[in-house]
Design a protein around this motif. Structure first.
Motif, PDB file in Angstrom:
ATOM      1  N   TYR A 119     -17.818  -8.440   5.653  1.00  0.00           N
ATOM      2  CA  TYR A 119     -16.450  -8.962   5.612  1.00  0.00           C
ATOM      3  C   TYR A 119     -15.778  -9.062   6.972  1.00  0.00           C
ATOM      4  CZ  TYR A 119     -17.306  -7.918   0.758  1.00  0.00           C
ATOM      5  OH  TYR A 119     -17.861  -7.866  -0.482  1.00  0.00           O
ATOM      6  N   ARG A 159      -6.094   0.720   5.768  1.00  0.00           N
ATOM      7  CA  ARG A 159      -5.421   0.672   4.465  1.00  0.00           C
ATOM      8  C   ARG A 159      -6.216  -0.135   3.454  1.00  0.00           C
ATOM      9  NH1 ARG A 159      -3.248  -4.265   4.125  1.00  0.00           N
ATOM     10  NH2 ARG A 159      -2.503  -5.162   6.065  1.00  0.00           N
ATOM     11  N   GLU A 160      -6.938  -1.156   3.919  1.00  0.00           N
ATOM     12  CA  GLU A 160      -7.792  -1.943   3.014  1.00  0.00           C
ATOM     13  C   GLU A 160      -8.986  -1.118   2.556  1.00  0.00           C
ATOM     14  OE1 GLU A 160      -6.905  -6.421   4.761  1.00  0.00           O
ATOM     15  OE2 GLU A 160      -8.406  -5.163   5.771  1.00  0.00           O
ATOM     16  N   PHE A 172       0.844  -1.193   0.000  1.00  0.00           N
ATOM     17  CA  PHE A 172       0.000   0.000   0.000  1.00  0.00           C
ATOM     18  C   PHE A 172       0.881   1.245   0.000  1.00  0.00           C
ATOM     19  CE2 PHE A 172      -1.987   3.434   2.369  1.00  0.00           C
ATOM     20  CZ  PHE A 172      -3.247   3.512   1.791  1.00  0.00           C
ATOM     21  N   VAL A 209     -11.787  -5.149   8.946  1.00  0.00           N
ATOM     22  CA  VAL A 209     -11.060  -4.579   7.810  1.00  0.00           C
ATOM     23  C   VAL A 209     -10.181  -3.437   8.313  1.00  0.00           C
ATOM     24  CG1 VAL A 209     -12.753  -5.227   6.051  1.00  0.00           C
ATOM     25  CG2 VAL A 209     -12.974  -3.026   7.192  1.00  0.00           C
ATOM     26  N   LYS A 210      -8.997  -3.350   7.749  1.00  0.00           N
ATOM     27  CA  LYS A 210      -8.041  -2.321   8.156  1.00  0.00           C
ATOM     28  C   LYS A 210      -8.257  -1.040   7.358  1.00  0.00           C
ATOM     29  CE  LYS A 210      -4.725  -5.679   9.582  1.00  0.00           C
ATOM     30  NZ  LYS A 210      -3.363  -6.044   9.763  1.00  0.00           N
ATOM     31  N   SER A 234      -8.522  -0.975  12.614  1.00  0.00           N
ATOM     32  CA  SER A 234      -9.590  -1.653  11.883  1.00  0.00           C
ATOM     33  C   SER A 234     -10.977  -1.304  12.398  1.00  0.00           C
ATOM     34  CB  SER A 234      -9.377  -3.170  11.930  1.00  0.00           C
ATOM     35  OG  SER A 234      -9.374  -3.624  13.267  1.00  0.00           O
ATOM     36  N   SER A 248      -7.640   1.453   0.052  1.00  0.00           N
ATOM     37  CA  SER A 248      -7.311   0.772  -1.209  1.00  0.00           C
ATOM     38  C   SER A 248      -8.569   0.415  -1.974  1.00  0.00           C
ATOM     39  CB  SER A 248      -6.501  -0.504  -0.938  1.00  0.00           C
ATOM     40  OG  SER A 248      -5.257  -0.210  -0.383  1.00  0.00           O
ATOM     41  N   THR A 249      -9.570  -0.071  -1.265  1.00  0.00           N
ATOM     42  CA  THR A 249     -10.833  -0.447  -1.888  1.00  0.00           C
ATOM     43  C   THR A 249     -11.516   0.771  -2.499  1.00  0.00           C
ATOM     44  OG1 THR A 249     -11.087  -2.307  -0.384  1.00  0.00           O
ATOM     45  CG2 THR A 249     -13.094  -1.513  -1.468  1.00  0.00           C
TER      46      THR A 249
END
Length: 178
Positions: free
Chosen positions: A127, A133-134, A3, A130-131, A121, A137-138
């Motif tokens: 899901y 950064r996720e 990332f 989730v962090k 998170s 990014s998403t």
């Protein structure tokens, strides 16, 4: 791939400009084309992006970074935009989206002070954990997904017109999604 916040911001900043150049000034035949019942046209996709900008990405990031014990995300209504933005012109929607996106990026820059915050998170309703950064990014890949979707929908308007070349045009393969 690791990332990199700078790369994500590069893409997030460009999305409204790409969509403006791509869609503003096109006829309704382009903007209202879809892939059949239950699919979205380019105008509806822009409404979805506006709604997400208001109620998804930054509110969830703020929750992740907050001191609250309960980090469960609210369920995001992926379809409410279908009624909310149906009377807006494409220019109005993209202008609003661009303004919201600028504000969102600034807010994200203010919120993320240390790289360690990217490992914090929240709890997604489907899901689970989730962090940050996720999520970020998403957000960026979500933009790219919808740019691709708009392109595919528009290409399919000419699916029959391309004649025998259809077999060479990967964009015309059956790949519908909302």
């Amino acid at each position: 791939m690791a990332f990199h916040m700078e790369e994500v911001i590069e893409m997030l900043e460009r999305t409204p400009k790409v969509l403006e150049q791509y869609l503003v000034g096109l006829s309704d035949d382009w903007l209202k084309a879809d892939e059949g019942e239950g699919t979205w046209n380019p105008s509806q996709v822009i409404g979805h992006l506006i709604y997400g900008e208001k109620y998804n990405w930054i509110p969830r990031l703020e929750l992740i970074l907050s001191d609250k014990k309960d980090k469960r995300f609210l369920v995001f209504d992926r379809f409410s935009h279908l009624q909310l933005y149906k009377e807006y012109s494409i220019s109005e929607m993209i202008s609003e989206f661009g303004s919201l996106r600028t504000d969102s990026i600034e807010k994200m820059k203010q919120l993320i002070k240390h790289e360690s915050q990217l490992e914090l998170s929240g709890i997604h309703p489907v899901y689970g954990e989730v962090k940050a950064r996720e999520l970020i990014s998403t957000w960026m890949v979500h933009d790219l997904t919808h740019i691709s979707q708009i392109t595919r929908v528009m290409a399919k308007r000419y699916e029959m017109a391309v004649g025998p070349w259809k077999s060479y045009l990967g964009i015309l393969k059956n790949n519908t999604q909302k």
